[in-house]
Design an enzyme around this catalytic site. Sequence first.
Site, mmCIF file in Angstrom:
data_model
loop_
_atom_site.group_PDB
_atom_site.id
_atom_site.type_symbol
_atom_site.label_atom_id
_atom_site.label_comp_id
_atom_site.label_asym_id
_atom_site.label_seq_id
_atom_site.Cartn_x
_atom_site.Cartn_y
_atom_site.Cartn_z
ATOM 1 N N HIS A 15 0.826 -1.213 0.000
ATOM 2 C CA HIS A 15 0.000 0.000 0.000
ATOM 3 C C HIS A 15 0.856 1.258 0.000
ATOM 4 O O HIS A 15 0.519 2.252 0.632
ATOM 5 C CB HIS A 15 -0.974 -0.002 1.187
ATOM 6 C CG HIS A 15 -2.140 -0.918 0.958
ATOM 7 N ND1 HIS A 15 -3.204 -0.584 0.162
ATOM 8 C CD2 HIS A 15 -2.377 -2.179 1.383
ATOM 9 C CE1 HIS A 15 -4.067 -1.593 0.120
ATOM 10 N NE2 HIS A 15 -3.582 -2.589 0.842
ATOM 11 N N ASP A 17 2.544 1.826 -3.247
ATOM 12 C CA ASP A 17 2.847 2.054 -4.671
ATOM 13 C C ASP A 17 1.979 3.150 -5.280
ATOM 14 O O ASP A 17 2.236 3.584 -6.391
ATOM 15 C CB ASP A 17 2.760 0.747 -5.483
ATOM 16 C CG ASP A 17 1.351 0.201 -5.614
ATOM 17 O OD1 ASP A 17 0.503 0.500 -4.745
ATOM 18 O OD2 ASP A 17 1.088 -0.543 -6.577
ATOM 19 N N SER A 46 -13.257 -17.903 -20.528
ATOM 20 C CA SER A 46 -12.273 -18.319 -19.539
ATOM 21 C C SER A 46 -12.623 -19.705 -19.032
ATOM 22 O O SER A 46 -13.797 -20.020 -18.843
ATOM 23 C CB SER A 46 -12.243 -17.308 -18.386
ATOM 24 O OG SER A 46 -12.369 -17.959 -17.151
ATOM 25 N N SER A 99 -2.334 -11.262 -7.557
ATOM 26 C CA SER A 99 -2.461 -10.373 -8.690
ATOM 27 C C SER A 99 -2.788 -11.037 -10.025
ATOM 28 O O SER A 99 -2.135 -10.795 -11.037
ATOM 29 C CB SER A 99 -1.162 -9.598 -8.816
ATOM 30 O OG SER A 99 -1.450 -8.432 -9.443
ATOM 31 N N ASP A 145 1.667 -4.189 -9.532
ATOM 32 C CA ASP A 145 1.302 -5.509 -10.056
ATOM 33 C C ASP A 145 1.559 -5.619 -11.558
ATOM 34 O O ASP A 145 2.163 -6.582 -12.030
ATOM 35 C CB ASP A 145 -0.176 -5.803 -9.771
ATOM 36 C CG ASP A 145 -0.493 -5.702 -8.288
ATOM 37 O OD1 ASP A 145 0.452 -5.704 -7.484
ATOM 38 O OD2 ASP A 145 -1.686 -5.615 -7.943
#
Length: 351
Positions: A15, A17, A46, A99, A145
């Site tokens: 927390h 970035d 998917s 991520s 990420d």
Amino acid sequence: MIVSSPGRINIIGEHVDYNDGFVLPFAINKRIWVEVVRSSFFEVNSEAYGTVKIKSIEKTSTWADYILGVLNEIEQRGFKVPPLKIKIWGDLPSGMGLSSSAALETATAFAVSELLSLNLDKSAVVEIAVRAERNFVGVQCGIMDQYTAVFGEKGQALLIDTMKITHELIPLNMGNYIFAVVDSGVKHSLASGEYNKRRAETQEALKILGKSSYRDVKRTDIDRIQDPVLKKRASHVIDEIERTVKAADYLKSGEMSLLGELLYKSHESLSKLYEVSCEETDFIVEFLRNNGITGARIIGGGFGGSVLILDEKERVKRVFEEMKQKYSNRFRAQLKLLFVESSSGVRKEGD
Ligand code: GLA
């Protein structure tokens, strides 16, 4: 055109970035594959989530927005995206704080760029993926990420300076130590608004301090913030940035105990000051600490997800077995343990 992109583990720097901080992630050997082919209509499929048929590139409020957001950003750059059939599969679990969304976005951006010969460079792929997440999915995320999914390298962590948007490679110099991840089974959802709320709070605190960047804030400045919540949030940011720079040095010199201590400190701060942990992840970290594990902390956006562990493999396995039992008695849920290795960033299949 088939492209794959990795998940990531952030060793430390959580927390920060979106607050000009330093972060220390690496790309992992769990990936998402994306295949794009030209078609007469848009379709996204998917393995895990089924098929979504799309008329045009607009928000659907489904998981397909991760992809449509990317196509939208590519069009915003002046390229025309023709109807495409997009297929997704992989071994990177979602909701674990590893991520998967950034892996999906970066793989899509790179695959489309290759298929249509757009020649987007790595920085452009990162930017498109970050903007897709912010504009279509609605999470006002930082760059960590997507940057890691693109620039990751095997055997290396990235010390990313999120203010300058550059990185230094830090060899994963760990001797017998490994990183493992424990899935708490609590699915986190960043879009729930708490993530964006934290971001807004840190920005407000910065405004009160009259600064334009957390890099210009000193520890002593924090006393000028009256509001107790904003004070806690800003304290976390300042301390976490400092911890991350130290952690990179410890990783370089192979000082695993010192690195582990910083992981516990980071967790404490994420739990008490930033308030992004939960009962389950606090329990896991506490148990690991009480059982002599070198380092552990919640990773990713928080509010559930996973705990990162640093120690020797055999010790991790042993302590995990004891913990699994206690955890299921208390929370009526199963813990999962995942060993991870570093890997390379986004790549075309066959490269
Ligand atoms: C999510 C965001 C990142 C970062 C982390 C917390 O993973 O996508 O940008 O803010 O949370 O460190």
